[in-house]
Design a protein around this motif. Sequence first.
Motif: not given
Length: 541
Positions: A226-240, A275-284
């Motif tokens: 698993v690869l969290p793109v969501v940052p560890m400084f944003h709600v604990n990287a969604w707990t990943i 992988c986990g990320g916000v829409p702008t990341v998936w869009q990119g």
Amino acid sequence: MAALMGQMMERPLLISSLLDHAEQYHGDTEIVSRTLSDGIHRYDYAAAAVRARRMAKALLRLGVQPGERVGTLAWNGYRHFELYYAISGIGAVTHTVNPRLFLEQLVWIINDADDQILFFDLSFSALIEKLAPQCPKVRHWVGMCSREQLPAEAIPNLLCYEDLLAAEDADYSWPDLDERSAAALCYTSGTTGNPKGVLYSHRSMLLHGLASCAPDVFGFSARDCVLPVVPMFHVNAWTIPYAAAMVGAKLVLPGAALDGASLYELFETERVTFCGGVPTVWQGLMLYLDAKKLKLSTLRRGVIGGSAAPAALLQKFEQDYQVKIDQAWGMTEISPLGTYNRAKLKHLKLPLAEQQALAVKQGRPPFGVQLKIVDAEGQTLPNDGVAVGELMIRGHWVVDHYFNLDKSPLQNGWFPTGDVGSIDADGYLQITDRAKDVIKSGGEWIGSIDLENLACAHPRVAQAAVIGVFHPKWDERPLLLVVPREGETLTREEMLAFYEGKVAKWWIPDDVVVVEALPLTATGKISKLQLREKYRQHLAG
Ligand code: ADP
């Protein structure tokens, strides 16, 4: 008559138990990090657990007391992972600070949290130099690096991460804490007013982690990478980082390089499956894959959340790249998991178009949280997929009150989310807007998310945002802002024509502005606040 009590062992639900488990049963499973200056770093859960225990001893030697806050300003990487466990493990509180906030907000947050020690990645050295004089209560600033890499900036009481570790051995057992004690602290981004701290307990985080691993949520297993793109400084990287340890999944931490090319390289070389990320990341990522005509060999599932996922994006990944991206809805106050969108058995028999329509919804609650929608008087509205009201939530990982604030935000035991939407009979939530983003046109509401979704279905649109702007007759009318795909052009007329027949006539935006880029918030979402400020008078005439 006194209740007959169960007669089972009671072990506290603790963050440290996740790392103990991963060390004992998944010791040789890898954690791979892209570092700022040392290339790819590779070790395993056993090695991470040893270093986390050494860091725990270092924190105790520095005098960190139970309940004290220890801050981090860092990307997703192995030292940050060690801190997640070392700080909470000794009974202190891991306070992840979002470096994308403005300096004044950072100062406010660090002082409000009363951080005693602050760990930072070297890319933030210049920022720390500015922060330090305004955060006098921070006793030590610790560079997450080796001695020779320590920054040249003038930072008071500067310590070095690897030196702290080198001074300790791993002969340490995690204490049996009260599971209700505080483990982590995150601040909401404070788009309006000061940010507010949400103080998670070990218990809430463990229950949240268990719920997140369930098959209809992340569905992680020991066969995943698993690869969290969501940052560890944003709600604990969604707990990943916790959920991965819970099941022994391989973890890939991408550091600061979050562009399409860097992510693609990690996906392929590390054989990432989720992988986990916000829409702008998936869009990119989608634009990169499209432009380079690439395929993904192992990535098959993902989660998208943080703001509404455009249907076109979900469909594109499923059809062209065989990646099933599920939408999730959540917020800092709820750890963040509120809903996750997986079909039920009966949905699999539906025609494709209906399945796709379902996938655009935000999803249904996992066990552990309950949702309802209410009208302006607080009366519960029916779950019929039609009635729209303010969304309320309660459950095991929902905030009770904010850090340092006396007044609880709860209303009759429910947390008002500030989001507006409907819930259908199967429990699927559909957010139409954030209450503050709803467009109020002539007394009726227009949901911006639907209009954005439609615009994103246009083949030459890269990104879209719809905001309510002042209108002399209707109070507010929708304005569409679109970013064309690279090398493409778009016109106002063709965008307006694109809406014809797809939405009620009075929902169609009054105007279209083609822009090169849209402003983003500190959590990578399109900043409607900034757009509204800029375009408020656009239709004033
Ligand atoms: P912020 O965005 O303020 O930094 P959060 O990460 O807590 O803080 O954001 C939570 C908000 O993001 C929710 O209240 C909701 O408005 C929005 N959001 C999150 N996920 C979704 C989603 N899947 N669809 C629509 N909105 C979402």
